[in-house]
Enzyme design. Structure first.
Site, PDB file in Angstrom:
ATOM      1  N   ARG A 187     -16.237   0.214  -1.459  1.00 16.32           N
ATOM      2  CA  ARG A 187     -15.382   1.373  -1.738  1.00 16.32           C
ATOM      3  C   ARG A 187     -16.162   2.693  -1.721  1.00 16.32           C
ATOM      4  O   ARG A 187     -15.910   3.598  -2.489  1.00 16.32           O
ATOM      5  CB  ARG A 187     -14.663   1.182  -3.075  1.00 16.32           C
ATOM      6  CG  ARG A 187     -13.745  -0.037  -3.058  1.00 16.32           C
ATOM      7  CD  ARG A 187     -13.360  -0.508  -4.443  1.00 16.32           C
ATOM      8  NE  ARG A 187     -12.556  -1.728  -4.334  1.00 16.32           N
ATOM      9  CZ  ARG A 187     -13.074  -2.944  -4.155  1.00 16.32           C
ATOM     10  NH1 ARG A 187     -14.386  -3.099  -4.096  1.00 16.32           N
ATOM     11  NH2 ARG A 187     -12.291  -3.993  -4.017  1.00 16.32           N
ATOM     12  N   GLY A 188     -17.117   2.757  -0.809  1.00 17.79           N
ATOM     13  CA  GLY A 188     -17.915   3.975  -0.651  1.00 17.79           C
ATOM     14  C   GLY A 188     -19.151   4.017  -1.511  1.00 17.79           C
ATOM     15  O   GLY A 188     -20.009   4.889  -1.328  1.00 17.79           O
ATOM     16  N   SER A 208     -22.139   3.554   0.644  1.00 17.32           N
ATOM     17  CA  SER A 208     -21.997   4.235   1.934  1.00 17.32           C
ATOM     18  C   SER A 208     -23.103   5.249   2.193  1.00 17.32           C
ATOM     19  O   SER A 208     -23.308   5.684   3.324  1.00 17.32           O
ATOM     20  CB  SER A 208     -20.651   4.964   2.003  1.00 17.32           C
ATOM     21  OG  SER A 208     -20.631   6.044   1.064  1.00 17.32           O
ATOM     22  N   TYR A 256       0.849  -1.187   0.000  1.00 24.48           N
ATOM     23  CA  TYR A 256       0.000   0.000   0.000  1.00 24.48           C
ATOM     24  C   TYR A 256       0.885   1.237   0.000  1.00 24.48           C
ATOM     25  O   TYR A 256       1.514   1.557   1.010  1.00 24.48           O
ATOM     26  CB  TYR A 256      -0.925   0.020   1.215  1.00 24.48           C
ATOM     27  CG  TYR A 256      -1.994  -1.046   1.257  1.00 24.48           C
ATOM     28  CD1 TYR A 256      -2.311  -1.793   0.120  1.00 24.48           C
ATOM     29  CD2 TYR A 256      -2.689  -1.309   2.423  1.00 24.48           C
ATOM     30  CE1 TYR A 256      -3.296  -2.767   0.162  1.00 24.48           C
ATOM     31  CE2 TYR A 256      -3.685  -2.269   2.473  1.00 24.48           C
ATOM     32  CZ  TYR A 256      -3.978  -3.002   1.343  1.00 24.48           C
ATOM     33  OH  TYR A 256      -4.966  -3.968   1.391  1.00 24.48           O
ATOM     34  N   LEU A 267     -18.568  -1.574   2.252  1.00 22.17           N
ATOM     35  CA  LEU A 267     -19.315  -0.463   1.666  1.00 22.17           C
ATOM     36  C   LEU A 267     -18.989  -0.306   0.186  1.00 22.17           C
ATOM     37  O   LEU A 267     -19.274   0.727  -0.413  1.00 22.17           O
ATOM     38  CB  LEU A 267     -19.027   0.839   2.421  1.00 22.17           C
ATOM     39  CG  LEU A 267     -19.481   0.858   3.893  1.00 22.17           C
ATOM     40  CD1 LEU A 267     -19.130   2.186   4.549  1.00 22.17           C
ATOM     41  CD2 LEU A 267     -20.972   0.582   4.007  1.00 22.17           C
TER      42      LEU A 267
END
Length: 334
Positions: A211-212, A215, A56, A209
């Protein structure tokens, strides 16, 4: 904070874990100070599981977590459990270059992660995607040697199918499988989840979620930054996006009737799927973390679950969860 077992051989962990990837990579720019404050707030709230990957932002995320742990109160630092993925290769331009699961590479990756995190052991260690050129038995066997040496506590897997899970479990005890699971990514229910339950392996669910996307905060006219992975994700493209946000609008009606947010009902749904599932929430800010933690107080009855199912039926999402080139490395079709 509620707790759940991470499989039959893993540690007891908080019912929600914190996925830290977005604090360093793939979702646009992040605020370092706010990221560290969010990790501290998570620890203060009783979150114990911190998930990262050594690739990452090429080690940045591990360094960030290491800084957060060093600056946290001793009692909170001691409760933290690190879950680390390794094996994804990058070139200097950040281009993905496959996966390396050779035993020598496994131990090399671990040595660097231990130093960046500033810890004397990694609690759960897993290859991010199985290396198709190296038998999973060899990769898992190398992690087992790290366990024997005290550098790793538990062995995990990530995004592999039922057959690979069985082969890995026949080699050494496996604590958990990390894999995407959400209302709109339910592919594990067919073969993977029955297999992990048969073998006593837990699930750490990422992308709860999506990746939003589900959400409740992603708007139809949102413009994504050039360094945001979602700009290449099929579910965020054109008509797919509009269709998927229609699903979110339907889910919002259910959430409003329940008196909770869309994110909370989506996370609560994953929590409701079994005590062997620990959702990872990718909060990058304290307000988003607070919202996610509120899902722990949401109880879903049979009528709630039926309403959620009607709003977002299995298989209703438009688009794959990754670009086609990456789907080949995954253990499930959806």
């Amino acid at each position: 904070m509620q707790t759940r077992p991470l499989g039959s051989t893993g540690p007891q962990v908080s019912a929600l874990g914190l996925g830290c990837m977005g604090m360093s990579a793939l979702y646009g720019d992040a605020d370092r100070a706010e990221s560290i404050a969010t990790i501290h707030a998570a620890l203060e709230a009783g979150v114990t599981l911190l998930d990262t990957g050594d690739f990452y932002a090429m080690g940045h995320n591990e360094l960030l977590i290491g800084e957060a742990l060093r600056s946290a109160p001793a009692a909170r630092r001691e409760q933290a459990l690190t879950s680390v993925k390794f094996g994804a290769l990058r070139d200097p331009d950040g281009v993905w270059a496959g996966y390396d699961g050779r035993p020598a590479a496994v131990k090399n990756f671990a040595a660097y992660s231990l130093r960046r995190l500033g810890v004397d052991h990694i609690d759960v260690y897993r290859i991010a995607r199985a290396d198709t050129d190296v038998p999973i038995e060899e990769t898992v066997g190398a992690i087992a040697e790290l366990v024997e040496a005290g550098h790793v506590r538990h062995i995990g897997l990530s995004e592999v199918g039922a057959g690979t899970i069985r082969r890995a479990a026949a080699t050494a005890p496996i604590s958990d499988l990390q894999i995407e699971y959400s209302l709109i990514s339910r592919g594990i229910e067919d073969e993977v989840l029955p297999t992990t339950r048969e073998l006593g392996i837990g699930i750490t669910a990422y992308g709860v979620l999506s990746r939003g996307l589900i959400s409740g905060h992603f708007t139809r006219d949102r413009q994504l930054a050039a360094n945001d992975f979602r700009g290449m994700s099929p579910r965020f493209q054109g008509d797919n996006l509009q269709h998927n946000l229609d699903l979110v609008d339907a889910l919002r009606k259910v959430a409003e009737q329940k008196g909770v947010s869309v994110a909370q009902i989506a996370i609560a749904w994953v929590l409701s799927r079994g005590e062997d599932i620990v959702p990872l929430v990718g909060a990058r800010r304290r307000d988003r973390l607070t919202e996610a933690l509120g899902a722990l107080d949401v109880t879903l009855g049979a009528d709630d679950l039926a309403a959620i199912e009607e709003a977002v039926p299995d298989g209703a999402a438009a688009g794959d969860r990754y670009p086609q080139a990456q789907m080949a490395h995954l253990g499930t079709e959806r």
